[in-house]
Scaffold this motif. Structure first.
Motif: not given
Length: 336
Positions: A54-59
């Motif tokens: 699982i990778a994380i993209r931040e917003d």
């Protein structure tokens, strides 16, 4: 957006590099600024380093209105969202997935910090802070002294927001027991505030509250703990006799395609090691009860969770139902 992080919000997305091996990418949305940078260091980077699926993209920034619009349009781009006390309640069920407590260990949290649709990320505080240069050896002790202009003269800084803890502070200073605060006696609270109305100076951002105290324009104030500590090198001190508790909450938008991955990330973010690491960067206490007392030294002794015995827990459900009416009365009072 979170009321206790207004001064830290930055507009626009913050994108983290994605793992090429990741099978799933989740978008985690938070408040931006220094707060989200602390989360990245303590939570997000550790999570991606611990596993490759699982990778994380931040917003950022968080917006309850935007989350609702995504859900209603059937176009949910956020998977895990940080919000404030006012959201994630039972009344918000239409926009949220229930927390999967088969993945997230509910037993590890401080009492009162979990719900059907949210779990606490951290414990924050609005505290009584004062400029130590104003009073010499005297120190205010408790909310009663916020109203004691005889022994502690000077202007009082307060957040111009009804659900800031101001009404609770007034009632506690007027002799109401913490367990009897709700339903809020609005008129009694305003009558108490009338006694210092000419001494009140209002702030609307965290930066303003800090400036009012460090400059000496305000002798004391009800401010976020992070802002009080930021002014410590300029003589700002905290009295922990009473404080009102705010909480940052994780929620999962209804309709996310990555519900299980979001729950796995939420479980990881709230484990002791990550919660303790967060205290290196931000003066907010862990929501995991097993991390309380094991914090890093930067803010030791001045974390809200170091003073749980004097916490005044605000009733978010009550404010959710009554907040609009109370705010209307508050705005009327301000103009009187």
């Amino acid at each position: 957006m979170k009321k206790s992080a207004i001064g830290l919000v930055l507009a626009g997305a913050v994108l983290a590099p994605l793992s090429a091996q990741a099978e799933t990418t989740i978008t985690v949305t938070s408040f931006g600024g220094g707060y989200q940078e602390a989360q990245k260091k303590a939570y997000f980077d550790a999570f991606t380093a611990a596993q490759s699926e699982i990778a994380i993209r931040e917003d950022s920034p968080t917006s309850n209105a935007k989350l609702k619009a995504m859900v209603e349009a059937g176009a949910v781009d956020w998977d895990l969202v940080l919000t404030d006390d006012s959201f994630g309640l039972e009344t918000d069920a239409a926009w949220l997935e229930p927390i999967d407590y088969t993945i997230v260990n509910r037993d590890k949290f401080i009492d009162g910090t979990t719900g059907t649709y949210r779990v606490a990320a951290d414990i924050e505080a609005t505290v009584l802070a004062y400029n130590s240069a104003e009073f010499g050896d005297a120190k205010p002790e408790g909310f009663e002294d916020f109203f004691n202009t005889e022994d502690f003269p000077g202007l009082r800084a307060a957040w111009k927001y009804a659900a800031s803890g101001l009404f609770e502070t007034a009632l506690l200073a007027d002799g109401v027991a913490a367990e009897d605060l709700y339903p809020i006696d609005v008129e009694r609270a305003l009558a108490k505030l009338d006694t210092i109305k000419e001494d009140l100076i209002w702030w609307e951002t965290g930066a303003q509250s800090e400036q009012l105290l460090t400059s000496g324009e305000a002798a004391m104030g009800l401010v976020w703990v992070s802002r009080a500590l930021s002014g410590a090198d300029k003589g700002v001190r905290i009295d922990w006799t009473d404080w009102t508790s705010q909480t940052g909450y994780w929620v999962v938008p209804k309709g996310t395609k990555n519900k299980e991955a979001a729950m796995r990330a939420l479980e990881f973010f709230t484990e002791p090691a990550q919660q303790i690491a967060f205290t290196e960067f931000m003066p907010y206490g862990p929501s995991n009860k097993h991390a309380v007392g094991s914090v890093l030294p930067n803010f030791a002794g001045n974390l809200p969770t170091d003073h749980l015995d004097s916490r005044v827990l605000m009733d978010a459900e009550w404010w959710g139902v009554n907040g609009a009416a109370v705010d209307a009365r508050f705005q009327e009072w301000l103009l009187q």
